[in-house]
Design a protein around this motif. Structure first.
Motif, PDB file in Angstrom:
ATOM      1  N   ILE A 235      -7.149  -1.794   6.166  1.00  0.00           N
ATOM      2  CA  ILE A 235      -6.534  -0.788   7.025  1.00  0.00           C
ATOM      3  C   ILE A 235      -7.271  -0.744   8.366  1.00  0.00           C
ATOM      4  CG2 ILE A 235      -5.542   0.607   5.171  1.00  0.00           C
ATOM      5  CD1 ILE A 235      -8.635   1.918   6.668  1.00  0.00           C
ATOM      6  N   ILE A 236      -6.587  -0.252   9.372  1.00  0.00           N
ATOM      7  CA  ILE A 236      -7.127  -0.170  10.728  1.00  0.00           C
ATOM      8  C   ILE A 236      -7.564   1.265  10.997  1.00  0.00           C
ATOM      9  CG2 ILE A 236      -6.591  -0.451  13.187  1.00  0.00           C
ATOM     10  CD1 ILE A 236      -4.464  -2.515  12.324  1.00  0.00           C
ATOM     11  N   PRO A 237      -8.784   1.473  11.455  1.00  0.00           N
ATOM     12  CA  PRO A 237      -9.270   2.838  11.713  1.00  0.00           C
ATOM     13  C   PRO A 237      -8.335   3.609  12.643  1.00  0.00           C
ATOM     14  CG  PRO A 237     -11.072   1.266  11.879  1.00  0.00           C
ATOM     15  CD  PRO A 237      -9.826   0.460  11.742  1.00  0.00           C
ATOM     16  N   GLY A 238      -8.115   4.870  12.312  1.00  0.00           N
ATOM     17  CA  GLY A 238      -7.307   5.744  13.139  1.00  0.00           C
ATOM     18  C   GLY A 238      -5.829   5.725  12.829  1.00  0.00           C
ATOM     19  N   LYS A 239      -5.370   4.775  12.040  1.00  0.00           N
ATOM     20  CA  LYS A 239      -3.946   4.665  11.734  1.00  0.00           C
ATOM     21  C   LYS A 239      -3.595   5.485  10.489  1.00  0.00           C
ATOM     22  CE  LYS A 239      -3.067   1.796  15.096  1.00  0.00           C
ATOM     23  NZ  LYS A 239      -2.248   2.211  16.269  1.00  0.00           N
ATOM     24  N   THR A 240      -2.307   5.823  10.378  1.00  0.00           N
ATOM     25  CA  THR A 240      -1.802   6.543   9.209  1.00  0.00           C
ATOM     26  C   THR A 240      -0.995   5.579   8.345  1.00  0.00           C
ATOM     27  OG1 THR A 240      -1.707   8.651  10.385  1.00  0.00           O
ATOM     28  CG2 THR A 240      -0.343   8.448   8.416  1.00  0.00           C
ATOM     29  N   TYR A 241      -1.262   5.603   7.052  1.00  0.00           N
ATOM     30  CA  TYR A 241      -0.632   4.674   6.115  1.00  0.00           C
ATOM     31  C   TYR A 241       0.237   5.430   5.118  1.00  0.00           C
ATOM     32  CZ  TYR A 241      -3.437   0.911   7.952  1.00  0.00           C
ATOM     33  OH  TYR A 241      -3.968  -0.023   8.797  1.00  0.00           O
ATOM     34  N   ARG A 242       1.423   4.867   4.903  1.00  0.00           N
ATOM     35  CA  ARG A 242       2.237   5.315   3.779  1.00  0.00           C
ATOM     36  C   ARG A 242       1.911   4.397   2.614  1.00  0.00           C
ATOM     37  NH1 ARG A 242       8.855   5.648   3.418  1.00  0.00           N
ATOM     38  NH2 ARG A 242       8.973   6.516   1.294  1.00  0.00           N
ATOM     39  N   LEU A 243       1.347   4.963   1.576  1.00  0.00           N
ATOM     40  CA  LEU A 243       1.001   4.194   0.387  1.00  0.00           C
ATOM     41  C   LEU A 243       1.966   4.590  -0.725  1.00  0.00           C
ATOM     42  CD1 LEU A 243      -0.795   2.234  -1.132  1.00  0.00           C
ATOM     43  CD2 LEU A 243      -2.413   4.100  -1.538  1.00  0.00           C
ATOM     44  N   ARG A 244       2.754   3.609  -1.166  1.00  0.00           N
ATOM     45  CA  ARG A 244       3.687   3.826  -2.269  1.00  0.00           C
ATOM     46  C   ARG A 244       2.963   3.465  -3.560  1.00  0.00           C
ATOM     47  NH1 ARG A 244       9.316   3.247  -0.006  1.00  0.00           N
ATOM     48  NH2 ARG A 244       9.102   2.766   2.214  1.00  0.00           N
ATOM     49  N   VAL A 245       2.634   4.483  -4.347  1.00  0.00           N
ATOM     50  CA  VAL A 245       1.873   4.301  -5.581  1.00  0.00           C
ATOM     51  C   VAL A 245       2.815   4.455  -6.770  1.00  0.00           C
ATOM     52  CG1 VAL A 245      -0.225   4.946  -6.816  1.00  0.00           C
ATOM     53  CG2 VAL A 245      -0.031   5.470  -4.389  1.00  0.00           C
TER      54      VAL A 245
END
Length: 577
Positions: A235-245
């Motif tokens: 992941i890239i610092p500062g970014k927001t991730y949608r994680l589909r679990v």
């Protein structure tokens, strides 16, 4: 620096290869496409947790390729069964199969199995965005590795009610070293042989078994095998991730957490959730969630992603993966001890999360205020002719040799029991905390007939197991529908008082839901999808032991069935010109 550049080059090549080999689509207009996949399913030796065993793969992979599609697209999957000695069926978990009931991929219910060497073409439409799954639905093959993700994005011009920079998917799973044959034989034997706890937990198909804990022959368990190196999410610092679990465990209820990071729950089983923040996410087999994660921690190090068993006393090492802050090396271990996760035997926290899930404002589908019919399903462990079984209202489910869908369409109703199964139990006398004096049940392949387009309430009631000391968590999955989750409770459901507490304002819709120990769960759905649909516990061994039912609705509205779903039992020769 050289290692990082090499790593980036490798990742770009892999991405390009995946795009070229796993996904082909044909443009058919601005609104919809055909997404065409070709799969070969076969056994291969794999070491996902360092222990070498036979696993079922799709195009050499487990988990299999992710299906990527857009709302309104048609998905075509051509599956070649190269298992040599085994039949096959694949279920598209969460896809309602509106208008295509024969494509649900449920052996014995909607199709005959695909024979070794044969190729079967599944074709269906994905009618709404969200996170879904696919997995084997023949015998207990799912836990041998045949599973993967389905990711459906909104149609052009539509937006989702939350923002993120990148989209990622992972599947949580448990892993056994014994074959499904060994497990199924033990479950169907006298004396009964339980499958036991899994040997490891996998995050996106990777785990770590302690090779020294179970000595084996040379080369069978190799802790340095790159196949079982931890899964890495960069992941890239500062970014927001949608994680589909997603969870596709064979047995285990799990907790999932990312060290030092909170998760905001925004989607469940393809429906938008009123956002709420958790530091760990409880997951039950068959469930899917989307969570938003902000990469806002110290970027000079990596962090642990962990999963651990809850609801059963664990005898399985926690699953570990690496949350890799770029540009740290992806294999650089975090400097801390992995977070342990919550206590396994605290049902209060698990119930609280279930109750916290509500439909998002602006995305609420309001349920009918009343239902036309209520069916109560008491989940119990029983004996049938000396065999240990699971039962619903004292009836243990078995599958017929001719699929129900074909039998109903062609009026072959003599192939299964026509006696209607019970719609409840003795509410006044039955004590859910005590093992009944007579634990015997009966076998049946009878089905529940629902009047088309009516509203049905289902009450799942949990009870003590035959051992007298535990009540297990059961995740129930409904094929062909979503349902409103009206409420959860502890103790015995009161059919007069508890319905007054139902959430009819903003209940979440799901396709899989847990019933907690010594508790109940109330569901409501519309019987508006013509076909025959399975409703069952998503724990592999429990369904194998009879924990399921079948609903029939609007069969007279089902169109012509494809001849490809026939060929077994009394369906041989049907559907051919």
């Amino acid at each position: 620096m050289v290692e990082i550049l090499q790593y980036r080059k490798i990742m770009l090549k892999l991405l390009a290869l995946c795009l070229l080999t796993s996904l082909m689509y044909v443009q058919t207009g601005e609104a919809a496409r055909i997404r065409h996949y070709k799969w070969e399913v076969k056994y291969e030796y794999k070491s996902p947790d360092c222990y070498k065993k036979l696993a079922i793969t799709i195009n050499g992979r487990s988990p299999g390729p992710t299906i990527l599609a857009q709302e309104g697209d048609t998905v075509i999957v051509e599956v070649k069964n190269s298992l040599m000695l085994e039949n096959l069926a694949i279920h598209w978990h969460g896809i309602r199969q509106i208008g295509t009931p024969g494509m649900d991929g449920t052996e014995g219910v909607t199709q005959c199995p695909v024979l070794p060497g044969d190729t079967f073409k599944y074709e269906f439409k994905v009618d709404r965005p969200g996170t879904y799954l696919y997995h084997a639905h023949y015998g207990m093959q799912r836990e041998a590795g045949l599973y993967g993700s389905i990711r459906v994005s909104p149609a052009d011009g539509k937006t989702e009610p939350f923002a993120y920079d990148y989209d990622r998917s992972i599947i949580l799973n448990d892993w056994y070293h014994k074959s499904t044959y060994e497990q199924a034989t033990g479950l169907s034997s006298i004396p009964f042989v339980w499958v036991g706890e899994p040997q490891s937990l996998l995050i996106q198909g990777r785990g770590k078994f302690n090779c020294s804990s179970a000595p084996s022959g040379p080369g069978v368990c190799n802790a340095s095998n790159p196949e079982c190196s931890p899964y890495v999410m960069t992941i890239i610092p500062g970014k927001t991730y949608r994680l589909r679990v997603s969870s596709l465990t064979a047995l285990s209820a799990l907790s999932f957490q990312i060290e030092g990071h909170n998760m905001t729950v925004v989607e469940a089983d393809g429906h938008y959730v009123e956002p709420f923040v958790v530091d760990n996410l409880f997951m039950y087999s068959g469930e899917t969630y989307s969570v938003l994660i902000k990469a806002d921690q110290d970027p000079s190090r990596n962090y642990w992603m962990t999963t651990n068993v809850v609801s059963r006393e664990p005898n399985t090492t926690d699953g570990l993966a690496i949350f890799n802050y770029y540009p740290n090396h992806p294999r650089r271990s975090p400097p801390t001890t992995p977070p342990a996760g919550p206590m396994w035997n605290d049902p209060t926290a698990r119930l609280a999360q279930s109750q916290a899930i509500k439909a998002r404002q602006g995305s609420i589908s309001t349920p009918p205020e009343t239902s036309n019919r209520t069916i109560v399903f008491l989940n119990t462990q029983n004996r049938v002719n000396g065999y240990t079984r699971w039962a619903v209202n004292n009836v243990s489910f078995t599958l017929p040799h001719t699929p129900y869908l074909v039998a109903e369409k062609y009026n072959l109703r003599h192939v299964y029991n026509q006696s209607p199964p019970p719609t409840g139990y003795d509410f006044e006398k039955y004590n859910i905390y005590d093992v009944p004096a007579n634990t015997n049940a009966s076998l049946s392949d009878g089905i529940y007939r629902l009047e088309f387009n009516t509203t049905v309430d289902i009450i799942l009631q949990n009870a003590v197991s035959m051992g007298g000391t535990t009540s297990e968590t059961h995740p129930w999955h409904l094929h062909g529908h979503d349902f409103w989750v009206l409420g959860y409770g502890t103790g015995k459901f009161d059919i007069n008082e508890d319905p007054k507490k139902y959430n009819l304002v903003n209940p979440i819709m799901k396709n899989t839901v847990p019933v907690h120990p010594y508790g109940w769960t109330a569901l409501r759905f519309k019987a508006d999808n013509p076909g025959v649909w399975l409703f069952h516990c998503h724990i592999e061994s429990h369904f194998h032991m009879g924990m399921g039912v079948v609903f029939e609705e609007g069969i007279e509205k089902v169109g012509n069935l494809p001849s490809s779903i026939m060929g077994c039992g009394e369906s041989k020769g049907l559907g051919n010109p």
